[in-house]
Design a protein around this motif. Sequence first.
Motif, PDB file in Angstrom:
ATOM      1  N   LEU A  57       0.818  -1.212   0.000  1.00 44.29           N
ATOM      2  CA  LEU A  57       0.000   0.000   0.000  1.00 44.29           C
ATOM      3  C   LEU A  57       0.852   1.262   0.000  1.00 44.29           C
ATOM      4  N   GLY A  58       2.141   1.119   0.320  1.00 43.93           N
ATOM      5  CA  GLY A  58       3.032   2.277   0.331  1.00 43.93           C
ATOM      6  C   GLY A  58       3.735   2.518  -0.987  1.00 43.93           C
ATOM      7  N   LEU A  59       3.448   1.696  -2.008  1.00 43.59           N
ATOM      8  CA  LEU A  59       4.084   1.861  -3.314  1.00 43.59           C
ATOM      9  C   LEU A  59       3.661   3.178  -3.950  1.00 43.59           C
ATOM     10  N   ARG A  60       4.630   3.926  -4.466  1.00 47.78           N
ATOM     11  CA  ARG A  60       4.357   5.158  -5.181  1.00 47.78           C
ATOM     12  C   ARG A  60       5.130   5.149  -6.503  1.00 47.78           C
ATOM     13  N   VAL A  61       4.427   5.445  -7.576  1.00 52.70           N
ATOM     14  CA  VAL A  61       5.028   5.524  -8.900  1.00 52.70           C
ATOM     15  C   VAL A  61       5.427   6.982  -9.138  1.00 52.70           C
ATOM     16  N   LEU A  62       6.676   7.195  -9.524  1.00 54.31           N
ATOM     17  CA  LEU A  62       7.178   8.541  -9.770  1.00 54.31           C
ATOM     18  C   LEU A  62       6.938   8.927 -11.222  1.00 54.31           C
ATOM     19  N   VAL A  63       6.247  10.038 -11.409  1.00 52.04           N
ATOM     20  CA  VAL A  63       5.890  10.485 -12.760  1.00 52.04           C
ATOM     21  C   VAL A  63       6.350  11.927 -12.930  1.00 52.04           C
ATOM     22  N   GLU A  64       7.051  12.179 -14.029  1.00 52.06           N
ATOM     23  CA  GLU A  64       7.482  13.537 -14.356  1.00 52.06           C
ATOM     24  C   GLU A  64       6.382  14.231 -15.148  1.00 52.06           C
ATOM     25  N   VAL A  65       5.951  15.376 -14.663  1.00 50.49           N
ATOM     26  CA  VAL A  65       4.849  16.122 -15.278  1.00 50.49           C
ATOM     27  C   VAL A  65       5.361  17.460 -15.786  1.00 50.49           C
ATOM     28  N   ASP A  66       4.951  17.819 -17.007  1.00 48.73           N
ATOM     29  CA  ASP A  66       5.305  19.111 -17.590  1.00 48.73           C
ATOM     30  C   ASP A  66       4.382  20.176 -16.995  1.00 48.73           C
ATOM     31  N   LEU A  67       4.944  21.178 -16.356  1.00 46.46           N
ATOM     32  CA  LEU A  67       4.151  22.217 -15.700  1.00 46.46           C
ATOM     33  C   LEU A  67       3.639  23.273 -16.677  1.00 46.46           C
ATOM     34  N   GLY A  68       4.062  23.175 -17.938  1.00 46.77           N
ATOM     35  CA  GLY A  68       3.532  24.074 -18.954  1.00 46.77           C
ATOM     36  C   GLY A  68       4.303  25.362 -19.123  1.00 46.77           C
TER      37      GLY A  68
END
Length: 222
Positions: free
Chosen positions: A38-49
Amino acid sequence: MVRDEMTSREYQVGDAITVPWGLDLVQGTVVGAYGEGLGLRVLVEVDLGDGSTEVLPFPPRALEIAQQPEGQSPPGAWVQASRYEESLSRVLSKILHAHVPEWLGGVEVNARLGEAREIDFLAQLPDRLLLVEAKHYRDVQRPLNTSTLDQVEAYLRGLRRNSPPAVALVVTNAKVPLSVIERAEKYREASVPMWVAGWREWDTPVELEMALAEALRFPVSG
């Protein structure tokens, strides 16, 4: 490769994926992960625009909900649904450990039932499997449909051929009409052990615990 063991989903570093951003959905790129269960977190890079980017951690369930078509998942729906399911997972685990003290396991999230079926929660108890399907609605006055019980009934019948005995529970934050309660009773009379319970995050889980207790007492044979 990032693998979510509880959903059997694989997140490949470099994959483009839709992620929740406030009440909207945006595109991001998987760059890694940390934690497990339940503590798994997927790291995703997001473009802030604005030419800059930010790496954000997401629970796998939030990503799963974000992949649904917009017509089925209105903007912001992932927030309430994800929080509801995370809270429900903790409540289920607490109740089960209280009623089955010898059980040392955990509640599996988004468990596979064969190649094409998935249940929201699965607990492998000492003498039976517990299947739990959660139905969260933004409109809590929307009544739960009997078709949900029919779906879970099909899961139970499919499991009987090659799995331990199983019982099932449908949990919802919405209204539970009399027709749904009666459908569950008819299934139990036909030796299909299924219960339905209403529960909201701010409620004491009295109804949920009563339904679970009945499911745990239901006679099963190995």
